[in-house]
Scaffold this motif. Structure first.
Motif, PDB file in Angstrom:
ATOM      1  N   LYS A 124      -1.063 -10.062 -25.629  1.00  0.00           N
ATOM      2  CA  LYS A 124       0.858  -9.701 -26.525  1.00  0.00           C
ATOM      3  C   LYS A 124      -0.168  -9.557 -27.854  1.00  0.00           C
ATOM      4  O   LYS A 124       0.839  -8.340 -28.726  1.00  0.00           O
ATOM      5  CB  LYS A 124       1.030 -11.071 -27.125  1.00  0.00           C
ATOM      6  CG  LYS A 124       2.215 -11.301 -25.443  1.00  0.00           C
ATOM      7  CD  LYS A 124       2.496 -13.117 -25.777  1.00  0.00           C
ATOM      8  CE  LYS A 124       2.475 -13.964 -25.214  1.00  0.00           C
ATOM      9  NZ  LYS A 124       4.119 -13.778 -24.362  1.00  0.00           N
ATOM     10  N   LYS A 166       1.085 -18.611 -30.145  1.00  0.00           N
ATOM     11  CA  LYS A 166       1.140 -18.588 -28.876  1.00  0.00           C
ATOM     12  C   LYS A 166      -0.288 -17.525 -28.191  1.00  0.00           C
ATOM     13  O   LYS A 166      -0.919 -16.959 -29.237  1.00  0.00           O
ATOM     14  CB  LYS A 166       2.164 -16.817 -29.226  1.00  0.00           C
ATOM     15  CG  LYS A 166       3.840 -17.172 -29.021  1.00  0.00           C
ATOM     16  CD  LYS A 166       4.508 -15.580 -28.752  1.00  0.00           C
ATOM     17  CE  LYS A 166       5.339 -16.117 -28.931  1.00  0.00           C
ATOM     18  NZ  LYS A 166       6.259 -14.618 -28.680  1.00  0.00           N
ATOM     19  N   GLY A 173       6.250 -19.254 -20.844  1.00  0.00           N
ATOM     20  CA  GLY A 173       5.967 -20.429 -21.771  1.00  0.00           C
ATOM     21  C   GLY A 173       5.087 -20.616 -21.955  1.00  0.00           C
ATOM     22  O   GLY A 173       4.824 -21.515 -22.666  1.00  0.00           O
ATOM     23  N   ILE A 211      11.293 -18.123 -35.195  1.00  0.00           N
ATOM     24  CA  ILE A 211      12.621 -17.700 -35.850  1.00  0.00           C
ATOM     25  C   ILE A 211      13.882 -18.735 -35.284  1.00  0.00           C
ATOM     26  O   ILE A 211      14.105 -19.556 -33.965  1.00  0.00           O
ATOM     27  CB  ILE A 211      13.017 -16.343 -34.851  1.00  0.00           C
ATOM     28  CG1 ILE A 211      12.045 -15.137 -35.218  1.00  0.00           C
ATOM     29  CG2 ILE A 211      14.569 -16.528 -35.080  1.00  0.00           C
ATOM     30  CD1 ILE A 211      12.262 -14.079 -34.644  1.00  0.00           C
ATOM     31  N   HIS A 216      17.667 -14.342 -26.964  1.00  0.00           N
ATOM     32  CA  HIS A 216      16.388 -13.547 -25.591  1.00  0.00           C
ATOM     33  C   HIS A 216      17.583 -12.200 -25.153  1.00  0.00           C
ATOM     34  O   HIS A 216      17.705 -12.132 -24.413  1.00  0.00           O
ATOM     35  CB  HIS A 216      15.816 -15.143 -25.140  1.00  0.00           C
ATOM     36  CG  HIS A 216      14.698 -13.507 -24.136  1.00  0.00           C
ATOM     37  ND1 HIS A 216      13.524 -13.883 -24.471  1.00  0.00           N
ATOM     38  CD2 HIS A 216      15.353 -12.568 -23.419  1.00  0.00           C
ATOM     39  CE1 HIS A 216      12.843 -12.950 -22.500  1.00  0.00           C
ATOM     40  NE2 HIS A 216      13.839 -12.085 -23.043  1.00  0.00           N
ATOM     41  N   GLN A 240      17.278 -21.486 -22.154  1.00  0.00           N
ATOM     42  CA  GLN A 240      15.583 -21.642 -21.298  1.00  0.00           C
ATOM     43  C   GLN A 240      15.028 -23.097 -22.095  1.00  0.00           C
ATOM     44  O   GLN A 240      16.486 -23.728 -22.929  1.00  0.00           O
ATOM     45  CB  GLN A 240      15.106 -20.392 -22.997  1.00  0.00           C
ATOM     46  CG  GLN A 240      15.233 -19.438 -22.366  1.00  0.00           C
ATOM     47  CD  GLN A 240      14.657 -18.612 -23.574  1.00  0.00           C
ATOM     48  OE1 GLN A 240      13.207 -18.816 -24.109  1.00  0.00           O
ATOM     49  NE2 GLN A 240      13.752 -17.028 -23.946  1.00  0.00           N
ATOM     50  N   GLU A 297       7.739  -9.336 -26.297  1.00  0.00           N
ATOM     51  CA  GLU A 297       6.413  -8.463 -25.312  1.00  0.00           C
ATOM     52  C   GLU A 297       7.082  -8.016 -24.111  1.00  0.00           C
ATOM     53  O   GLU A 297       7.938  -7.996 -24.277  1.00  0.00           O
ATOM     54  CB  GLU A 297       5.850  -9.488 -24.716  1.00  0.00           C
ATOM     55  CG  GLU A 297       6.956 -10.815 -23.664  1.00  0.00           C
ATOM     56  CD  GLU A 297       6.185 -11.692 -22.639  1.00  0.00           C
ATOM     57  OE1 GLU A 297       4.448 -11.495 -22.869  1.00  0.00           O
ATOM     58  OE2 GLU A 297       6.492 -12.320 -22.104  1.00  0.00           O
TER      59      GLU A 297
HETATM   60  P1  ADP Z   1       6.475 -15.592 -22.671  1.00  0.00           P
HETATM   61  O1  ADP Z   1       5.389 -14.742 -22.110  1.00  0.00           O
HETATM   62  O2  ADP Z   1       5.489 -16.817 -22.498  1.00  0.00           O
HETATM   63  O3  ADP Z   1       7.144 -15.838 -21.339  1.00  0.00           O
HETATM   64  P2  ADP Z   1       7.418 -14.524 -25.004  1.00  0.00           P
HETATM   65  O4  ADP Z   1       7.163 -14.013 -25.747  1.00  0.00           O
HETATM   66  O5  ADP Z   1       8.283 -14.010 -23.943  1.00  0.00           O
HETATM   67  O6  ADP Z   1       6.176 -15.941 -24.314  1.00  0.00           O
HETATM   68  O7  ADP Z   1       8.580 -15.726 -25.037  1.00  0.00           O
HETATM   69  C1  ADP Z   1       9.606 -17.040 -24.929  1.00  0.00           C
HETATM   70  C2  ADP Z   1      10.377 -17.199 -25.229  1.00  0.00           C
HETATM   71  O8  ADP Z   1      10.029 -18.217 -26.236  1.00  0.00           O
HETATM   72  C3  ADP Z   1      11.508 -16.948 -26.096  1.00  0.00           C
HETATM   73  O9  ADP Z   1      11.642 -16.298 -25.294  1.00  0.00           O
HETATM   74  C4  ADP Z   1      11.726 -17.632 -26.644  1.00  0.00           C
HETATM   75  O10 ADP Z   1      12.803 -18.459 -26.574  1.00  0.00           O
HETATM   76  C5  ADP Z   1      10.934 -18.205 -27.737  1.00  0.00           C
HETATM   77  N1  ADP Z   1      10.443 -17.367 -28.733  1.00  0.00           N
HETATM   78  C6  ADP Z   1       9.265 -16.993 -28.613  1.00  0.00           C
HETATM   79  N2  ADP Z   1       9.034 -15.845 -30.177  1.00  0.00           N
HETATM   80  C7  ADP Z   1      10.106 -16.982 -30.367  1.00  0.00           C
HETATM   81  C8  ADP Z   1       9.831 -16.970 -31.994  1.00  0.00           C
HETATM   82  N3  ADP Z   1       9.301 -16.305 -33.436  1.00  0.00           N
HETATM   83  N4  ADP Z   1      10.639 -18.052 -32.782  1.00  0.00           N
HETATM   84  C9  ADP Z   1      10.773 -18.903 -31.685  1.00  0.00           C
HETATM   85  N5  ADP Z   1      10.974 -18.324 -30.616  1.00  0.00           N
HETATM   86  C10 ADP Z   1      10.546 -18.206 -30.078  1.00  0.00           C
END
Ligand code: ADP
Length: 669
Positions: A124, A166, A173, A211, A216, A240, A297
């Motif tokens: 990421k 993250k 998740g 956020i 999403h 989610q 991502e």
């Molecule tokens: P993964 O690769 O584990 O799926 P992501 O980066 O795609 O992680 O994020 C998964 C979910 O987490 C997003 O769809 C959103 O709901 C939540 N999320 C991710 N980043 C943020 C953020 N900066 N603020 C709020 N929620 C977030």
């Protein structure tokens, strides 16, 4: 056969995956005349994907590490079977650049993008740098090289709380922690890193501004090895739980066209920047109403939710992946790709929606899909759901001329589908899609907490009717004579007949099921059967004709257990006649000074030793189940009195793991 004259012919594909996605990939291969090879672990010997393949090869024991993640075992299986190509599905090795490389080195076609693209987007941190360079806005945050906790805390303070930690290698998740205050940062960082290390073998993290009320959104890309790259429109995956998608749809509802165009342009520029040459997804997050999406991502693989895109475009994405891998051009240019109608997908998982979506294990005794909807499933009656892999059972996907039609079809399908044997999220999903917030297309990632404050619970009325139906089914004579005496408790060969063969016909029962317990009284009258449950009456018709009092219910009896389903809710109830019921039906009276296993899983870490003093909330141990890490904390202050497990133990849900003696806390003062 289409792929024989391709630059790189594909006659056979080894599917390096399991469950619904393996079955789905094989489905397309079959249609294209490609031979399929399944791989399986010891836990999956009789799994559906094994039966769906032309050939199946065992690759190791149940834990994914020793089977579905074991590259050498999979490559050996590919060699043995003479496969031309390997399709990784999603999860497992699908975004592992080393695996993509080793496939190519072994002369196998990796059905996915180049190993380089997998590598760049697998981090990421790296992918955000590439996105920024391509002019794509990213979520404000920190994606630098420094990984020590002091630097990260400083960065978090600069970004401003709340922040999201993250795992850079993260997915599904996992390895993600929200932090609201500086004091919580250290602990959250440690646990995010631990989870990242155990799940991905890489503990580097990045920070993002959290956020508060995001949607999403994501764009499906498809590329080929000849430089072709198109988008297949967007999906909205805002609903989610635990940062993992539950409901997905295409197109995104209530999205201004200008935002849609921004998404497509950003996705295509990023795709071009890395020479993307397969199916992939660019994910974005957007504060509700802000109209400025940020890049989150990229997933360099097929997504779980790809069917909604397939339904609105009529394109088979697995076929396009195979074509690209075989060196063929994309079958359609951008201007010939059109969308029709609306599609919504519901992920049905083996989880307790009423208990914060805890995964559950068990055996499915019935799987009956609704007619007329796409049902991508990896399970059938008799499937065993263990704790080794993720909890997805199947996906139900509806298509309609417009969103309202798709929604209505999905809600009906969720009522018609029958899954018996263990709790699933089916009833929750049906309530979710019918909730006004979702129905109006206004869901954000906070949908579940907003729509079901305090958590989802099954509707009391449906629950009561199901329990009552279980009681009626229990009382049905063993040789179901649908004649005049269809329901007659004293026809039953059980203690009840002996002790209650007095008129009027009354039986008292204790009903215990997945959702709790109730006291029931069954009364069989001339033309109706009444079941009273904790004081409320449920009536069923009883006629001399062959009318079934349980019409509309699916029911099966196994001894004193009855599985019933109706309106999307299913439960398995154990019925005990009250006269000879053992006291307290196995319920231990715990005094609240123990830490017990919230779910069936493995104890991965013990933080305390006997005699240690703990405060309320002190982490006591860590458990892992279905790829999630749970930290169990002390329920009260005191001293550790006994530890009844060791690191590495597999423990059942409810097992007492640690006892705390509360007196010690008082001595301290
Ligand atoms: P993964 O690769 O584990 O799926 P992501 O980066 O795609 O992680 O994020 C998964 C979910 O987490 C997003 O769809 C959103 O709901 C939540 N999320 C991710 N980043 C943020 C953020 N900066 N603020 C709020 N929620 C977030």
């Amino acid at each position: 056969m289409r792929f024989l004259n391709s630059p790189r012919p594909i006659r056979s594909v080894l599917v390096a995956n399991r469950g619904e996605i393996a079955v789905r990939i094989m489905h397309t291969c079959k249609r294209l005349g490609i031979r399929t090879i399944a791989v399986y672990s010891d836990a999956d010997e009789r799994a559906m994907h094994v039966r769906a393949a032309d050939e199946a090869i065992r690759i190791g024991p149940a834990p994914a590490r020793s089977s579905y993640l074991d590259m050498a075992a999979i490559l050996a299986a590919a060699g043995r079977s003479g496969a031309d190509a390997v399709h990784p599905g999603y999860g497992f090795l699908s975004e592992n650049a080393a695996f993509a490389r080793r496939c190519e080195q072994a002369g196998l076609i990796f059905v996915g993008p180049s190993a380089d693209a997998v590598e760049k987007m697998g981090s990421k941190i790296e992918s955000k740098r590439i996105a920024e360079a391509a002019g794509v806005p990213v979520v404000p945050g920190y994606h630098g090289a420094a990984q020590d906790s002091a630097s990260l805390l400083q960065a978090a303070q600069r970004i401003g709380f709340p922040v999201l930690i993250k795992a850079s290698a993260g997915g599904g998740g996992r390895g993600m922690r929200r932090v609201d205050r500086a004091e919580e940062f250290e602990e959250a960082l440690a646990s995010a890193k631990a989870e990242a290390l155990s799940a991905f073998g890489d503990e580097s993290v990045l920070l993002e501004k959290f956020i508060l009320n995001p949607r999403h959104l994501e764009v499906q890309l498809a590329g080929d090895r000849l430089g072709g790259l198109v988008h297949l429109f967007e999906r909205d995956c805002s609903v989610q739980r635990n940062n993992q998608k539950v409901l997905e749809e295409a197109p995104a509802p209530n999205l201004p066209d200008a935002v849609r165009r921004t998404l497509f342009d950003a996705a295509l520029s990023l795709g071009r920047a890395i020479g993307y040459d397969s199916a992939g997804t660019i994910e974005f997050i957007m504060e509700q109403g802000s109209n400025s999406p940020y890049f989150l991502e990229m997933n360099t693989r097929l997504q779980v939710e790809h069917p909604v895109t397939e339904l609105i475009t009529g394109i088979d994405l697995v076929e396009w992946q195979l074509l690209a891998a075989a060196g063929e051009p994309l079958p359609l240019g951008q201007d010939r790709i059109v969308q029709r109608g609306h599609a919504i997908e519901a992920r049905i998982t083996a989880e307790r929606a009423d208990r914060a979506f805890q995964p559950v294990t068990g055996d499915l005794t019935a799987v009956e899909p609704p007619r007329g909807l796409r049902f991508d499933s990896g399970v059938a009656a008799g499937s065993r759901i263990g704790l080794y892999y993720d909890s997805l059972l199947a996906k139900l996907v509806a298509h309609g001329g417009d969103r309202a039609e798709a929604l209505a079809r999905l809600a009906d399908g969720l009522a018609e589908l029958t899954l018996l044997g263990l709790p699933t999220t089916q009833a929750f999903l049906r309530d979710a899609v019918r909730h006004p917030l979702f129905a109006d297309g206004k869901a954000t990632t906070r949908f579940i907490e907003t729509a079901f404050p305090g958590g989802w619970q099954p509707q009391a009325d449906t629950l009561r009717r199901l329990r009552a139906a279980a009681v009626v089914r229990w009382a049905e004579p063993e040789t179901a004579d649908r004649g005049s005496d269809w329901v007659s408790p004293w026809n039953r060969r059980s203690a009840v007949r002996v002790t209650t063969a007095v008129r009027p016909a009354r039986v008292s029962l204790h009903v215990a099921d997945d959702y709790g317990s109730a006291e029931a009284e069954l009364r069989v009258g001339q033309d109706r059967i009444v079941v009273e449950l904790d004081g409320a009456a449920v009536e069923f018709p009883r006629s001399r004709a062959k009318a079934d009092p349980l019409a509309g219910f699916v029911h099966r009896r196994h001894g004193d257990a009855v599985a019933v389903a109706h309106a999307g809710l299913a439960l398995t109830a154990t019925l005990l006649p009250r006269i000879d019921m053992p006291r307290a039906a196995g319920q231990l009276d715990r005094s609240g000074n123990v830490v017990d296993a919230p779910l069936h899983g493995v104890v991965s870490k013990l933080y305390v030793a006997v005699g240690d003093a703990v405060e309320k909330g002190t982490p006591v141990l860590q458990m892992e189940a279905m790829k999630l890490v749970h930290t169990l904390k002390a329920p009260l202050a005191g001293r550790i009195q006994s530890i009844r497990c060791a690191e590495g133990d597999t423990v059942p849900a409810g097992a007492v793991l640690v006892e705390i003696s509360p007196e010690a806390a008082e001595e301290k003062r």
